[in-house]
Design a protein around this motif. Sequence first.
Motif, PDB file in Angstrom:
ATOM      1  N   ALA A 212     -26.921  30.096  -7.716  1.00 43.76           N
ATOM      2  CA  ALA A 212     -26.971  31.582  -8.361  1.00 43.76           C
ATOM      3  C   ALA A 212     -28.177  32.117  -8.360  1.00 43.76           C
ATOM      4  CB  ALA A 212     -26.359  31.783  -9.414  1.00 43.76           C
ATOM      5  N   GLN A 213     -29.370  31.358  -8.118  1.00 44.73           N
ATOM      6  CA  GLN A 213     -30.619  31.817  -8.281  1.00 44.73           C
ATOM      7  C   GLN A 213     -30.883  32.971  -7.173  1.00 44.73           C
ATOM      8  OE1 GLN A 213     -33.042  31.051 -10.693  1.00 44.73           O
ATOM      9  NE2 GLN A 213     -31.229  30.176 -11.942  1.00 44.73           N
ATOM     10  N   PRO A 214     -31.768  33.935  -7.403  1.00 42.80           N
ATOM     11  CA  PRO A 214     -32.172  34.787  -6.522  1.00 42.80           C
ATOM     12  C   PRO A 214     -32.947  33.931  -5.262  1.00 42.80           C
ATOM     13  CG  PRO A 214     -32.743  35.459  -8.742  1.00 42.80           C
ATOM     14  CD  PRO A 214     -32.214  34.101  -9.018  1.00 42.80           C
ATOM     15  N   TYR A 215     -33.748  32.825  -5.612  1.00 39.00           N
ATOM     16  CA  TYR A 215     -34.303  32.357  -4.447  1.00 39.00           C
ATOM     17  C   TYR A 215     -33.491  31.553  -3.547  1.00 39.00           C
ATOM     18  CZ  TYR A 215     -34.658  28.285  -7.619  1.00 39.00           C
ATOM     19  OH  TYR A 215     -34.431  27.293  -8.239  1.00 39.00           O
ATOM     20  N   ILE A 216     -32.300  31.350  -3.863  1.00 38.00           N
ATOM     21  CA  ILE A 216     -31.267  30.686  -3.149  1.00 38.00           C
ATOM     22  C   ILE A 216     -30.750  31.693  -2.090  1.00 38.00           C
ATOM     23  CG2 ILE A 216     -29.240  29.426  -2.966  1.00 38.00           C
ATOM     24  CD1 ILE A 216     -31.397  27.733  -3.982  1.00 38.00           C
TER      25      ILE A 216
ATOM     26  N   VAL B  96     -36.464  42.355   1.310  1.00 38.40           N
ATOM     27  CA  VAL B  96     -37.476  42.068   0.277  1.00 38.40           C
ATOM     28  C   VAL B  96     -36.809  42.446  -1.027  1.00 38.40           C
ATOM     29  CG1 VAL B  96     -39.688  43.085  -0.634  1.00 38.40           C
ATOM     30  CG2 VAL B  96     -39.415  42.876   1.673  1.00 38.40           C
ATOM     31  N   ALA B  97     -36.746  41.518  -2.143  1.00 42.40           N
ATOM     32  CA  ALA B  97     -35.930  41.871  -3.256  1.00 42.40           C
ATOM     33  C   ALA B  97     -36.739  42.420  -4.466  1.00 42.40           C
ATOM     34  CB  ALA B  97     -35.531  40.353  -3.577  1.00 42.40           C
ATOM     35  N   GLN B  98     -36.100  42.881  -5.269  1.00 45.65           N
ATOM     36  CA  GLN B  98     -36.624  43.455  -6.416  1.00 45.65           C
ATOM     37  C   GLN B  98     -37.679  42.831  -7.263  1.00 45.65           C
ATOM     38  OE1 GLN B  98     -33.960  45.389  -9.113  1.00 45.65           O
ATOM     39  NE2 GLN B  98     -35.461  45.948 -10.514  1.00 45.65           N
TER      40      GLN B  98
END
Lengths: 318, 539
Positions: A212-216, B96-98
């Motif tokens: 669930a991590q954003p970098y995934i 490009v994310a926050q």
Amino acid sequence: MHPLARMILHRLALGLLTLFAISLFIFMAIELLPGDLAEEVLGQSATPETVAAFRRDLGLDQPAYVRYLDWLGGIVRGDFGQSLANNRPISDLLAARLGNTLFLAVYAAVISVPLAVGLGLLAALYRGSWFDRGVNIFTLSSISFPEYFVAYILMLFLSIRWGIFPSISDFGSSAGLGEMLYRTFLPALTLVLVVTAHMMRMTRAAIINLLAQPYIEMAWLKGASPLRVILRHALPNALAPIINVVALNLAYLITGVVIVEVVFVYPGLGQLMVDSVAKRDIPVVQASCLIFASIYILLNLGADVLAIATNPRLMYRK
Amino acid sequence: MSKPLLTIRDLKIEGRKGNDWLPIIKGVDLELRRGEVLGLIGESGAGKSTMGLAAMGYTRDGTRISGGEITFDGMDLRGLSERRKRGLRGKRIAYVAQSAAANFNPAHRLIDQYSEGPADIHGLTSQRDAAQDARMLYARLRLPNPDEIGFRYPHQLSGGQLQRAMTAMAMSCKPDLIIFDEPTTALDVTTQIEVLRAIRDAVRELGTAAIYITHDLAVVAQMADRIKILLRGEEVEEQPTREMLANPKEPYSKSLWAVRSFEVEERPVPTDETPVLRVHDVTAEYAQGIPVLENVSFDIHAGRTVAVVGESGSGKSTMARVITGLLPPTAGQIALEGTALPPRLAQRRKGDLQQVQMIYQSADTAMNPKQTIREILGRPIWFYLGLRGRAQEDKIRELLTAIELDPNEFIDRYPGSLSGGQKQRIGIARALAAEPKFIICDEVTSALDQLVAEGILRLLKRLQDERGLAYMFITHDLATVRAIADYVVVMQNGKVVEQGPKSQMFTPPHHPYTKLLLSSVPDMDPDWLDRTIKTREEA
């Protein structure tokens, strides 16, 4: 000094302190055992004079703290004392047995660690699928049965019914590696079945926890394949918990194999300890306990060091 | 006219809640040509990010596309196999994310994450060439040390640097379309201007089309050719940027513009009374010898609001920790109504604690999710005022009424079932429950949408007027300062660089740092960015 080096030294010092506390604990626990060593060894018919002489010989007439300090002083010099049962130096006895135990542990680890981590990764990759459920059910059932039960089941089928592997693992002193691997296959397999579930489930959970991590999500959005997401993006960040659970299980492979060694009549440290308890060979019991404790401490230290070494946030400061 | 690059028709997206699927996007159209930048704005929950991700054919877990068409360069994204979509993502449509800090993998060096797309996943170039490209892009995006910065890990860079590195990563495959999802929201204004400039220049030079998602109108005005406003999954209106700014048609659009009109009239600092709180020559440090606060002094009077402004790392939040006693100062003192407070929290008496209360930035994490509103408010009422049973219940109801929430409706609910604005109101009520004289408000509106934030500011103002409260308002947002403050303290690197009444702070001459802060806040004028950069380069 590099922070990692300082941390290792720090933890080694702490480990020594722990070991010291354990030595005290072992000594006191054995003091509390009922029965008298001299009477036990010499038998009921011994005269009080022989018993007294025996006690004097072994220093058993000394107060406990003097005996403890003697024992500790010996260990610091590398001298574990002599076995009461056969008067051989304990360090010789331990060396051979420890070698056997380590052989079995390494054998089981070489199979179980890659298997568990691999299955864990695949289960995370295909989570919710039949594969995932199947692996979970299989590993959970193998861990749910006591290890002697698993051992006897394996023995019944692989040894007695089908006669593929021997049920007694003692390979003597002249066996080659192939012979050793063949003879110890059943105990190794038993251990693999017992430890794989824990490591596999931890790997699976550690990976899924990260998904669930954003970098995934970023990795998905870069077009990475599922395998790539798991191996390259999730796994490196899940190493710390995985390493820890692996270390815990490696420690178990060495210190927790007593029952398996007894079942398969394998001449390891665990069996030595069980025999020595039965024979009231107290110095050997104490020495074995201390060896087990040191291995436990070292493995955990190793796990902590590895967990730090694989984490760039701890290795590279701002 | 060329063929549009991206066409979205009547897009419907649903999100799962328990066993039901609720609509998130309710039939939105969108069209984007090559090289064009579309600004997508709206409050949180409007479906902006969901829209942006859908443009990549991607939906988050628990959401699904239930209707409509997404066509990218002639391809129907909804009909494409996962494998084909993976071939587009990162290569032809990038994201490009926050929060760049959370979206970079902490385990790998920046340059490896840069080259992963072009070299490893899409096989467009070699590792070596990709690394070479990275250096050039890093230089173009004005990252310091472009030749070496790629060999660092994400945690070794600042937020603004990471955001630029992420923009570089998105450009690594020279995509036709980049989705920018609030790329500067988490940054300080002084950093934001650099990132905005870098993004805009790069987009222009590469001729990339972009969807720029934000809730900040002034930012979108700098970046977009056209602006589309979303409200709860539906389009409100779409217009070219200048027309939208000059002449918004829909009432909702107009209300977005009106938000910045709230402003408290400045009240003079009383000269003859003891301040409620006096910060006297405070120095504090976390590690010995490295002060995070140096010789800070200011006063806060009853019924007044002092805003403490500065960038992240300036020592604003540390100031709050010193005042509350969490971090004892190494020198100086905090006086409450003329009496020095013990430096340590543990040494303070209940009466001292009662007078100093705090409201936090993130109401989400500042409340126990397993407690009802009754328990959350009941605890301080019992602890400070000793009220139980009926009296406590009455007090809770009175507080809820004071923060404009219906007691019957809210008293037995959990924080999880509340909206962001409602949660922050409960945070305010909890601070009020102690009946304090002084409240520290730590970035209390920065996680909220503009309309909701304005409601909170108005509420705080009303409570101040009714109860004579003194506020210390920690913020990095100068619009908030303008709205609520009487007196402003500007901090930089742990020092107070300037302080004075609001009117004085917002009229020249300024301290150079105050000037930099003020001039970095975007205006609702599409030419602001060009003008500001030009002025700065001339100076």
